[in-house]
Design a protein around this motif. Sequence first.
Motif, PDB file in Angstrom:
ATOM      1  N   HIS A  58      32.787 -23.505  20.524  1.00 35.78           N
ATOM      2  CA  HIS A  58      32.560 -22.868  21.825  1.00 35.78           C
ATOM      3  C   HIS A  58      31.247 -22.077  21.814  1.00 35.78           C
ATOM      4  O   HIS A  58      30.452 -22.166  22.749  1.00 35.78           O
ATOM      5  CB  HIS A  58      33.728 -21.944  22.185  1.00 35.78           C
ATOM      6  N   ASN A  59      31.020 -21.304  20.747  1.00 39.59           N
ATOM      7  CA  ASN A  59      29.775 -20.536  20.634  1.00 39.59           C
ATOM      8  C   ASN A  59      28.562 -21.450  20.516  1.00 39.59           C
ATOM      9  O   ASN A  59      27.501 -21.165  21.059  1.00 39.59           O
ATOM     10  CB  ASN A  59      29.831 -19.592  19.431  1.00 39.59           C
ATOM     11  N   PHE A  60      28.723 -22.538  19.790  1.00 36.72           N
ATOM     12  CA  PHE A  60      27.630 -23.504  19.644  1.00 36.72           C
ATOM     13  C   PHE A  60      27.284 -24.122  20.993  1.00 36.72           C
ATOM     14  O   PHE A  60      26.118 -24.238  21.356  1.00 36.72           O
ATOM     15  CB  PHE A  60      28.011 -24.597  18.630  1.00 36.72           C
ATOM     16  N   GLU A  61      28.309 -24.494  21.753  1.00 31.72           N
ATOM     17  CA  GLU A  61      28.087 -25.089  23.079  1.00 31.72           C
ATOM     18  C   GLU A  61      27.428 -24.081  24.023  1.00 31.72           C
ATOM     19  O   GLU A  61      26.500 -24.428  24.768  1.00 31.72           O
ATOM     20  CB  GLU A  61      29.426 -25.546  23.653  1.00 31.72           C
ATOM     21  N   ALA A 114      10.639 -20.811  24.602  1.00 32.82           N
ATOM     22  CA  ALA A 114      11.831 -20.144  25.138  1.00 32.82           C
ATOM     23  C   ALA A 114      13.096 -20.622  24.435  1.00 32.82           C
ATOM     24  O   ALA A 114      13.970 -19.810  24.100  1.00 32.82           O
ATOM     25  CB  ALA A 114      11.933 -20.397  26.640  1.00 32.82           C
ATOM     26  N   ALA A 115      13.212 -21.926  24.192  1.00 34.18           N
ATOM     27  CA  ALA A 115      14.384 -22.447  23.502  1.00 34.18           C
ATOM     28  C   ALA A 115      14.443 -21.919  22.066  1.00 34.18           C
ATOM     29  O   ALA A 115      15.524 -21.577  21.562  1.00 34.18           O
ATOM     30  CB  ALA A 115      14.362 -23.975  23.502  1.00 34.18           C
ATOM     31  N   THR A 116      13.299 -21.814  21.408  1.00 33.66           N
ATOM     32  CA  THR A 116      13.241 -21.290  20.048  1.00 33.66           C
ATOM     33  C   THR A 116      13.647 -19.821  20.015  1.00 33.66           C
ATOM     34  O   THR A 116      14.331 -19.370  19.091  1.00 33.66           O
ATOM     35  CB  THR A 116      11.830 -21.466  19.463  1.00 33.66           C
ATOM     36  N   LYS A 117      13.251 -19.076  21.033  1.00 32.34           N
ATOM     37  CA  LYS A 117      13.647 -17.671  21.142  1.00 32.34           C
ATOM     38  C   LYS A 117      15.167 -17.556  21.223  1.00 32.34           C
ATOM     39  O   LYS A 117      15.771 -16.720  20.555  1.00 32.34           O
ATOM     40  CB  LYS A 117      12.994 -17.042  22.370  1.00 32.34           C
ATOM     41  N   VAL A 118      15.785 -18.409  21.997  1.00 30.55           N
ATOM     42  CA  VAL A 118      17.241 -18.394  22.124  1.00 30.55           C
ATOM     43  C   VAL A 118      17.897 -18.756  20.787  1.00 30.55           C
ATOM     44  O   VAL A 118      18.899 -18.151  20.400  1.00 30.55           O
ATOM     45  CB  VAL A 118      17.711 -19.342  23.249  1.00 30.55           C
ATOM     46  N   VAL A 119      17.328 -19.722  20.067  1.00 27.03           N
ATOM     47  CA  VAL A 119      17.876 -20.091  18.759  1.00 27.03           C
ATOM     48  C   VAL A 119      17.867 -18.882  17.825  1.00 27.03           C
ATOM     49  O   VAL A 119      18.854 -18.602  17.137  1.00 27.03           O
ATOM     50  CB  VAL A 119      17.077 -21.259  18.129  1.00 27.03           C
ATOM     51  N   SER A 127      21.241 -17.172  16.545  1.00 25.71           N
ATOM     52  CA  SER A 127      21.453 -17.184  15.092  1.00 25.71           C
ATOM     53  C   SER A 127      21.770 -15.784  14.595  1.00 25.71           C
ATOM     54  O   SER A 127      22.664 -15.594  13.755  1.00 25.71           O
ATOM     55  CB  SER A 127      20.225 -17.721  14.370  1.00 25.71           C
ATOM     56  N   TYR A 128      21.056 -14.811  15.108  1.00 26.87           N
ATOM     57  CA  TYR A 128      21.328 -13.424  14.746  1.00 26.87           C
ATOM     58  C   TYR A 128      22.752 -13.032  15.135  1.00 26.87           C
ATOM     59  O   TYR A 128      23.473 -12.403  14.358  1.00 26.87           O
ATOM     60  CB  TYR A 128      20.310 -12.496  15.405  1.00 26.87           C
ATOM     61  N   GLU A 129      23.157 -13.406  16.338  1.00 27.60           N
ATOM     62  CA  GLU A 129      24.508 -13.070  16.804  1.00 27.60           C
ATOM     63  C   GLU A 129      25.574 -13.742  15.939  1.00 27.60           C
ATOM     64  O   GLU A 129      26.604 -13.134  15.640  1.00 27.60           O
ATOM     65  CB  GLU A 129      24.686 -13.472  18.270  1.00 27.60           C
ATOM     66  N   ILE A 130      25.330 -14.992  15.527  1.00 26.55           N
ATOM     67  CA  ILE A 130      26.295 -15.698  14.681  1.00 26.55           C
ATOM     68  C   ILE A 130      26.409 -15.012  13.326  1.00 26.55           C
ATOM     69  O   ILE A 130      27.507 -14.814  12.799  1.00 26.55           O
ATOM     70  CB  ILE A 130      25.893 -17.177  14.534  1.00 26.55           C
ATOM     71  N   VAL A 131      25.278 -14.632  12.746  1.00 26.03           N
ATOM     72  CA  VAL A 131      25.293 -13.939  11.459  1.00 26.03           C
ATOM     73  C   VAL A 131      26.002 -12.595  11.595  1.00 26.03           C
ATOM     74  O   VAL A 131      26.782 -12.196  10.735  1.00 26.03           O
ATOM     75  CB  VAL A 131      23.854 -13.766  10.913  1.00 26.03           C
ATOM     76  N   LYS A 132      25.761 -11.900  12.698  1.00 25.42           N
ATOM     77  CA  LYS A 132      26.377 -10.605  12.937  1.00 25.42           C
ATOM     78  C   LYS A 132      27.900 -10.725  13.068  1.00 25.42           C
ATOM     79  O   LYS A 132      28.649  -9.917  12.526  1.00 25.42           O
ATOM     80  CB  LYS A 132      25.775  -9.992  14.204  1.00 25.42           C
TER      81      LYS A 132
END
Length: 146
Positions: free
Chosen positions: A61-64, A40-45, A49-54
């Motif tokens: 703040h986003n990292f936290e 589940a944690a890997t799924k969130v990563v 990651s996709y959202e950050i690239v997008k």
Amino acid sequence: MPRSRFSGSLVSPKLDVVIDMGNPFLNHTVDAFLKIGTVAATKVVAEESYEIVKRGSVSSHNFEKSLKKMCKEGAYWGTVAGVYAGMEYGAERTRGTRDWKNAMIGGALTGALVSAASNNNRDKIVMDAITGGAVATAAEFLNYLT
């Protein structure tokens, strides 16, 4: 007090980590919690990651926010998996046999408990118990095919 022991082995491409809690019930429960919680944690990563690239930018703040979401999802799905593994193991020990019915019982009890913990009404709890039993039984039957 149970002794704890940690061991692991790496066989490509499979990583198997075993934590011995001194009790088979606890071993099954903790193993399921760790494995599914990690998934589940890997799924969130991957999603974050996709959202950050997008977005094209990274902020603290986003990292936290991503880290909190990883912990929350990992703990939730790990707990559900741990409860299911414990219920299935308990059904196996109670019935004295290892078959698909243990998965059905474990899934139904887990569905009902998770639903009841979410303060759902009685009809929703029953429906979630039926769904949990059906999904667990289907997964068990799929294991027979391979």
